[in-house]
Design a protein around this motif. Structure first.
Motif, mmCIF file in Angstrom:
data_model
loop_
_atom_site.group_PDB
_atom_site.id
_atom_site.type_symbol
_atom_site.label_atom_id
_atom_site.label_comp_id
_atom_site.label_asym_id
_atom_site.label_seq_id
_atom_site.Cartn_x
_atom_site.Cartn_y
_atom_site.Cartn_z
ATOM 1 N N UNK A 1 8.619 36.861 -5.187
ATOM 2 C CA UNK A 1 9.251 35.880 -6.057
ATOM 3 C C UNK A 1 8.265 35.327 -7.088
ATOM 4 N N UNK A 2 8.211 35.965 -8.246
ATOM 5 C CA UNK A 2 7.415 35.431 -9.362
ATOM 6 C C UNK A 2 8.374 35.240 -10.544
ATOM 7 N N UNK A 3 7.987 34.493 -11.579
ATOM 8 C CA UNK A 3 8.928 34.238 -12.672
ATOM 9 C C UNK A 3 9.432 35.526 -13.346
ATOM 10 N N UNK A 4 10.715 35.530 -13.650
ATOM 11 C CA UNK A 4 11.317 36.712 -14.289
ATOM 12 C C UNK A 4 12.153 36.265 -15.484
ATOM 13 N N UNK A 5 12.017 37.008 -16.552
ATOM 14 C CA UNK A 5 12.741 36.618 -17.766
ATOM 15 C C UNK A 5 13.399 37.811 -18.441
ATOM 16 N N UNK A 6 14.295 37.496 -19.377
ATOM 17 C CA UNK A 6 14.900 38.543 -20.212
ATOM 18 C C UNK A 6 14.555 38.236 -21.663
ATOM 19 N N UNK A 7 14.543 39.263 -22.501
ATOM 20 C CA UNK A 7 14.236 39.051 -23.925
ATOM 21 C C UNK A 7 15.403 39.505 -24.784
ATOM 22 N N UNK A 8 15.531 38.855 -25.934
ATOM 23 C CA UNK A 8 16.656 39.183 -26.812
ATOM 24 C C UNK A 8 16.170 39.549 -28.193
ATOM 25 N N UNK A 9 16.861 40.547 -28.761
ATOM 26 C CA UNK A 9 16.674 40.778 -30.179
ATOM 27 C C UNK A 9 17.557 39.748 -30.865
#
Ligand code: DGJ
Length: 560
Positions: free
Chosen positions: A295-303
């Motif tokens: 469990x470590x930080x997880x993110x998504x990226x957007x164009x």
């Protein structure tokens, strides 16, 4: 004799107690330090905690194919070190991670972790799984070759896209299993060292042209009722929804149950909401499986698109502000939604991505002189966790004079100070250019006038841009970092006394502490001698001056 043995007993017990306390203390310390990388919110500010301490990520993302070869990376690491990065954003592709089903190859991941450690750098892995920029070119051959098992997205005219369908459970499970294996391995090899600090899950997902998936499973899902998971979230968070999204729900009567069409209407906005939900749901399942292992930080990226933000001009359904709430509902385990910003209005996008308490990390953007300005604004004005120009190995600056290098070098040393000032309105970053040569802002009890260094006409080495960041270290003292800019100070109370420089020093910053090197006075602080006019304008003519190289000064002010 009796007395002696009693005192012996007491001292033995005392030693035992001390040992016990110190081991408890050591254990507590260890557990604090070994808590895996995580995000910690204090007031309105969210910090990334790594090895038990807040961490500002001064990063760069390498090109998409660079990390598919450890040999190819050999020449890149030294450049990242020269640029003073402390974090590399590095792709891990599903095709190389799981070349045949259930058989994982960790050679690249292990090799990258080893090199990052050797170079004193942290890693954010980018999971190029089911989608990278909308398409599914990074999935393994055993997935590509089996569309019957792993269904594809279809257009409204029934044409298959080179994209896995987000609605398929089989697709979701296959990606989640692969990602979980990756996280399990990272935990095994890295939990104690914490070289890997966060994960980006997929890359710029969405669909082109503002359409929605029209494969058989997608059409069925579209005819069904909107899942409870989304409707419950919307009702619970009705008062804080992103306004432009709430408007679409409002236009259709704030219905709390119904089909996608009934609740969000037909057309591009409704399509985008439908796609956002299923993409988020998919990514949420992948994150859940990964976090169950580590469990470590997880993110998504957007164009965020390069045009005017009109639906259809960017990957629809990706984690853009319009559907931020849909992403939060669909992927509750997600830590951050992040913007890839290649457009000019950088800070407007930061504002949009700060909505609903979203922490800020910019995984992709431009470098160069503008990148340097954007980085200091992101850290000082928006409390960003990290900043990462894309294609960092081909950024055309490879000396200590490069603008990103100079900025990262100083921010790295300033980080302890920046981290204690976040959320307190005690720091500010400002830029001026040939289009707008002056800017006035307030900081603490002072008004700060920034002016582009006079006579600065744009040339190749000097794009006609001046910038500075100031940190209030006590009510009459600031640490200032600047380039091509003059700064004058006056008090907010214009009728009051004038403000002069009590002492100004040039210097450097070492781990958050200012080290003076040269006292500045005379030509180095006098901006103007036109006192008759200056006095009427409430100014002393004293100021800070910064030339071509990003420099650090400390100024103490007084009133007379
Ligand atoms: C955005 C993508 O997310 C990156 O992986 C890369 O393809 C860049 N575009 C290229 O400009």
């Amino acid at each position: 004799m009796k007395i002696k043995s009693l005192s012996n007993l007491i001292s033995i017990n005392l030693v035992a107690c001390l040992l016990c306390f110190s081991s408890l203390y050591a254990q507590q310390k260890l557990s604090q330090v070994t808590q895996s990388p995580h995000l910690k919110k204090t007031g309105k500010v969210t910090r990334l905690i790594v090895n038990g301490k807040p961490f500002l990520s001064l990063a760069g993302e390498v090109h998409n194919s660079s990390t598919s070869s450890l040999e190819y990376m050999e020449a890149i690491w030294p450049k990242l070190v020269r640029m003073n990065l402390n974090t590399i954003l590095a792709p891990v592709s599903w095709e190389l991670h799981e070349p045949s089903e259930g058989k994982f190859d960790f050679t690249l991941v292990d090799g990258l972790i080893k090199k990052a450690r050797e170079n004193k750098m942290k890693i954010i892995f980018l999971w190029f799984g089911s989608w990278k920029n909308m398409v599914s070119t990074y999935v393994p051959a055993w997935v590509k070759n089996d569309p019957a098992r792993f269904p594809l997205y279809a257009s409204q005219t029934g044409k298959k896209f080179q994209m896995l369908s987000a609605i398929s459970k089989e697709n979701t499970n296959a990606d989640a299993k692969a990602f979980a294996a990756l996280m399990k391995h990272i935990k095994q090899v890295d939990a104690s060292e914490q070289t890997v600090i966060m994960m980006q899950v997929q890359n710029e997902v969405g669909t082109s042209g503002g359409q929605r998936d029209s494969s058989k499973i997608a059409l069925d899902a579209y005819k069904n009722k909107v899942p409870e998971k989304l409707m419950t979230y919307l009702q619970k968070n009705k008062s804080t929804l992103i306004p432009e999204f709430a408007q679409v729900w409002a236009i259709n009567g704030y219905k709390t149950t119904g089909t996608w069409q009934e609740i969000f209407g037909e057309g591009a906005a409704g399509n985008e909401i439908f796609m956002a939900y299923y993409l988020a749901n998919f990514v949420g399942e992948v994150i859940k499986a990964g976090k169950a292992e580590y469990d470590i930080p997880m993110f998504v990226n957007a164009s965020v698109g390069r045009q005017d933000g009109k639906i259809g001009t960017y990957p629809s359904g990706g984690p853009v502000p319009f559907v931020m709430d849909v992403w939060r509902a669909g992927a509750p385990q997600l830590d951050m939604l992040c913007p890839d910003i290649y457009v000019a209005n950088f800070t407007e996008w930061l504002e949009r991505y700060k909505q609903s308490g979203n922490p800020l990390y910019i995984p992709e953007t431009r470098a160069g002189e503008l990148g340097a300005v954007n980085a200091i604004k992101a850290f000082c004005n928006y409390d960003a966790i990290g900043f990462s120009p894309f294609g960092i190995e081909s950024v055309v600056e490879d000396s200590a004079n490069g603008p990103m290098t100079q900025t990262y070098t100083i921010i790295k040393q300033l980080a302890p100070m920046i981290l204690t000032k976040e959320g307190k309105k005690q720091m500010i970053a400002v830029s001026v250019d040939t289009g707008k040569t002056h800017e006035t802002v307030s900081l603490g009890k002072y008004l700060l006038d920034f002016e582009l260094r006079r006579g600065r006409q744009p040339t190749n080495n000097n794009p006609g841009l001046g910038y500075a960041l100031l940190i209030e270290t006590n009510p009459n003292e600031f640490i200032a970092v600047g380039k091509n800019i003059n700064i004058q100070f006056s008090t907010l109370n214009k009728q009051g006394q004038l403000t002069g420089i009590l002492a100004a020093d040039q210097g450097t910053i070492k781990q958050g502490v200012f080290i003076p090197s040269r006292r500045l006075n005379g030509d180095e602080i006098m901006d103007s001698y036109d006192f008759s006019n200056l006095v009427d304008a409430g100014k002393s003519g004293n100021g800070l001056k910064f030339v071509e190289r990003l420099g650090v000064q400390r100024v103490k002010l007084y009133q007379y």
